[in-house]
Design a protein around this motif. Sequence first.
Motif, PDB file in Angstrom:
ATOM      1  N   SER A 179      52.802  55.961  45.535  1.00  0.00           N
ATOM      2  CA  SER A 179      53.469  55.170  46.583  1.00  0.00           C
ATOM      3  C   SER A 179      52.435  54.425  47.426  1.00  0.00           C
ATOM      4  N   PRO A 180      51.684  53.528  46.832  1.00  0.00           N
ATOM      5  CA  PRO A 180      50.577  52.878  47.538  1.00  0.00           C
ATOM      6  C   PRO A 180      51.043  51.910  48.621  1.00  0.00           C
ATOM      7  N   VAL A 181      50.121  51.616  49.521  1.00  0.00           N
ATOM      8  CA  VAL A 181      50.360  50.623  50.568  1.00  0.00           C
ATOM      9  C   VAL A 181      49.365  49.484  50.379  1.00  0.00           C
ATOM     10  N   LEU A 182      49.866  48.262  50.345  1.00  0.00           N
ATOM     11  CA  LEU A 182      49.014  47.077  50.287  1.00  0.00           C
ATOM     12  C   LEU A 182      48.841  46.548  51.704  1.00  0.00           C
ATOM     13  N   HIS A 183      47.610  46.473  52.159  1.00  0.00           N
ATOM     14  CA  HIS A 183      47.318  45.985  53.504  1.00  0.00           C
ATOM     15  C   HIS A 183      46.673  44.599  53.398  1.00  0.00           C
ATOM     16  N   LEU A 228      40.191  50.953  39.009  1.00  0.00           N
ATOM     17  CA  LEU A 228      41.243  51.513  39.845  1.00  0.00           C
ATOM     18  C   LEU A 228      41.566  52.954  39.469  1.00  0.00           C
ATOM     19  N   GLU A 229      41.477  53.273  38.177  1.00  0.00           N
ATOM     20  CA  GLU A 229      41.731  54.644  37.733  1.00  0.00           C
ATOM     21  C   GLU A 229      40.557  55.563  38.054  1.00  0.00           C
ATOM     22  N   ALA A 230      39.367  55.001  38.150  1.00  0.00           N
ATOM     23  CA  ALA A 230      38.187  55.797  38.498  1.00  0.00           C
ATOM     24  C   ALA A 230      38.171  56.158  39.976  1.00  0.00           C
ATOM     25  N   PHE A 231      38.760  55.283  40.811  1.00  0.00           N
ATOM     26  CA  PHE A 231      38.820  55.514  42.255  1.00  0.00           C
ATOM     27  C   PHE A 231      40.271  55.402  42.716  1.00  0.00           C
ATOM     28  N   PRO A 232      41.126  56.376  42.358  1.00  0.00           N
ATOM     29  CA  PRO A 232      42.546  56.302  42.740  1.00  0.00           C
ATOM     30  C   PRO A 232      42.717  56.418  44.256  1.00  0.00           C
ATOM     31  N   ALA A 233      43.482  55.488  44.816  1.00  0.00           N
ATOM     32  CA  ALA A 233      43.679  55.445  46.266  1.00  0.00           C
ATOM     33  C   ALA A 233      45.159  55.343  46.608  1.00  0.00           C
ATOM     34  N   THR A 234      45.451  55.479  47.875  1.00  0.00           N
ATOM     35  CA  THR A 234      46.801  55.257  48.392  1.00  0.00           C
ATOM     36  C   THR A 234      46.880  53.935  49.151  1.00  0.00           C
ATOM     37  N   HIS A 235      45.823  53.601  49.851  1.00  0.00           N
ATOM     38  CA  HIS A 235      45.784  52.373  50.631  1.00  0.00           C
ATOM     39  C   HIS A 235      44.836  51.366  49.985  1.00  0.00           C
ATOM     40  N   PHE A 284      58.129  49.389  41.772  1.00  0.00           N
ATOM     41  CA  PHE A 284      56.794  49.986  41.682  1.00  0.00           C
ATOM     42  C   PHE A 284      56.468  50.922  42.840  1.00  0.00           C
ATOM     43  N   GLY A 285      57.393  51.087  43.772  1.00  0.00           N
ATOM     44  CA  GLY A 285      57.243  52.106  44.801  1.00  0.00           C
ATOM     45  C   GLY A 285      56.126  51.893  45.784  1.00  0.00           C
ATOM     46  N   TYR A 286      55.770  50.651  46.050  1.00  0.00           N
ATOM     47  CA  TYR A 286      54.725  50.382  47.027  1.00  0.00           C
ATOM     48  C   TYR A 286      55.352  49.750  48.274  1.00  0.00           C
ATOM     49  N   ARG A 287      54.579  49.672  49.334  1.00  0.00           N
ATOM     50  CA  ARG A 287      54.994  48.910  50.503  1.00  0.00           C
ATOM     51  C   ARG A 287      53.841  48.028  50.979  1.00  0.00           C
ATOM     52  N   CYS A 288      54.165  47.067  51.821  1.00  0.00           N
ATOM     53  CA  CYS A 288      53.164  46.104  52.284  1.00  0.00           C
ATOM     54  C   CYS A 288      53.055  46.105  53.802  1.00  0.00           C
ATOM     55  N   PRO A 336      44.529  36.686  47.044  1.00  0.00           N
ATOM     56  CA  PRO A 336      44.237  37.520  45.874  1.00  0.00           C
ATOM     57  C   PRO A 336      44.926  36.980  44.625  1.00  0.00           C
ATOM     58  N   ASP A 337      44.317  37.268  43.467  1.00  0.00           N
ATOM     59  CA  ASP A 337      44.917  36.893  42.187  1.00  0.00           C
ATOM     60  C   ASP A 337      46.068  37.836  41.872  1.00  0.00           C
ATOM     61  N   GLU A 338      47.137  37.274  41.305  1.00  0.00           N
ATOM     62  CA  GLU A 338      48.320  38.087  41.017  1.00  0.00           C
ATOM     63  C   GLU A 338      48.021  39.205  40.028  1.00  0.00           C
ATOM     64  N   GLU A 339      47.113  38.958  39.064  1.00  0.00           N
ATOM     65  CA  GLU A 339      46.776  40.000  38.085  1.00  0.00           C
ATOM     66  C   GLU A 339      46.121  41.203  38.755  1.00  0.00           C
ATOM     67  N   ALA A 340      45.278  40.938  39.757  1.00  0.00           N
ATOM     68  CA  ALA A 340      44.586  42.030  40.442  1.00  0.00           C
ATOM     69  C   ALA A 340      45.564  42.923  41.193  1.00  0.00           C
ATOM     70  N   ILE A 341      46.485  42.320  41.949  1.00  0.00           N
ATOM     71  CA  ILE A 341      47.440  43.123  42.706  1.00  0.00           C
ATOM     72  C   ILE A 341      48.414  43.820  41.763  1.00  0.00           C
ATOM     73  N   ALA A 342      48.763  43.171  40.648  1.00  0.00           N
ATOM     74  CA  ALA A 342      49.618  43.812  39.649  1.00  0.00           C
ATOM     75  C   ALA A 342      48.949  45.059  39.090  1.00  0.00           C
ATOM     76  N   ARG A 343      47.640  44.978  38.848  1.00  0.00           N
ATOM     77  CA  ARG A 343      46.920  46.154  38.352  1.00  0.00           C
ATOM     78  C   ARG A 343      46.964  47.285  39.375  1.00  0.00           C
ATOM     79  N   VAL A 344      46.860  46.944  40.637  1.00  0.00           N
ATOM     80  CA  VAL A 344      46.912  47.956  41.696  1.00  0.00           C
ATOM     81  C   VAL A 344      48.259  48.660  41.711  1.00  0.00           C
ATOM     82  N   VAL A 345      49.350  47.899  41.771  1.00  0.00           N
ATOM     83  CA  VAL A 345      50.664  48.538  41.930  1.00  0.00           C
ATOM     84  C   VAL A 345      51.086  49.294  40.680  1.00  0.00           C
TER      85      VAL A 345
END
Length: 356
Positions: free
Chosen positions: A314-318, A278-285, A338-342, A298-307
């Motif tokens: 201010s990422p968006v989870l789609h 995730l740090e190698a390919f930083p994204a917004t969406h 964590f400043g994200y939206r869904c 999705p696994d909770e650990e994976a989405i936690a790593r994203v946010v």
Amino acid sequence: MFTIQMLNAAHGDCLWIEYGDAVGPHRILIDTGPAATYNASLADKVQSVVDAEGQCVFELLVITHIDDDHIGSSLRFLDELNFDTVKIKDVWFNGYFHLSNLLPAQLGALQGEMLTELIQRGKWPWNRQFQRKAVMVPKSGPLPVHDFAGMQLTLLSPSFERLQALKPEWEKTIREAGLVPGEAFHAQETVLPHGFLGGDVEEMAAEPFKEDKTHPNGSSIAFLAEFEGTRVLFGADAHPSVLLESLQRAPFHGQPQTIDAFKLAHHGSTRNTSLELLEAFPATHYLISTTGAKFKHPDEEAIARVVVSARERSPVLHFNVESEFNKAWRSASRRSDFGYRCEYGTPEDGLLVKLA
């Protein structure tokens, strides 16, 4: 214009890409989901384009790998399409003989066998940019880059080693079914028979990462797509280590690549979503395609790593549909911390993501 519609493909992927002009755009289809996706969403989507434009043209059809949740619906799709109204300019798919990268393509495991025969009968160009050999990252030199009507695709996965690792497993599956690799369906007239969450987000993100080791996922075709300055990483089910290895190659030379969107690998599996990646390919969406059926992604650990990793952006989870496995991320306290939206799609239409 660059849009990604994540169709409702149950626990799988069916990604409908449109780019260019809003009227008569170019299209790429990445995977088709499990078998039920065809009747549930894909067939109607194709027909709506035919009704509006007279025909539906795909610059590229990518079947990333042979797992059913990616390949299943492709069989009905190719077996039943109308050649007069549905056009496919190229197909990327690695069959059995591609695993050695010695011969031009011909096979797959069970469904892969069927898909191989259907591609050949349809006479569509197959892995054309790779001289009909494997769609893969070479052992040395720059990464392969190809253009599809202005959309630039930079291949990141698979490697030759990951394809080789799949080969014995593939052969075993075919032989256990009483078939001969490469010849299972060649002589048959018909290919298809009858035609909130517990736990602290920071703690979840910090869980030790253990990478996916499955061979079919390791063989996934994954790439960076670029169109008029918009960049999207389509991760298929690829292993993070392969993507990170490719990042060391030209044209990237180990530099992190800022992207607009990241379609998470393996539907947001904890074993395919590392903080390093995730740090190698930083994204917004961040795009997650699954209902959670069967594998509870999705696994909770994976989405936690994203946010956690993307907090400053201010990422968006789609999510293409809401499920019991992703609805916890609607939490107002989490979104505030964590400043994200869904965004959530619907079972009928999935989710359309407009990037540019």
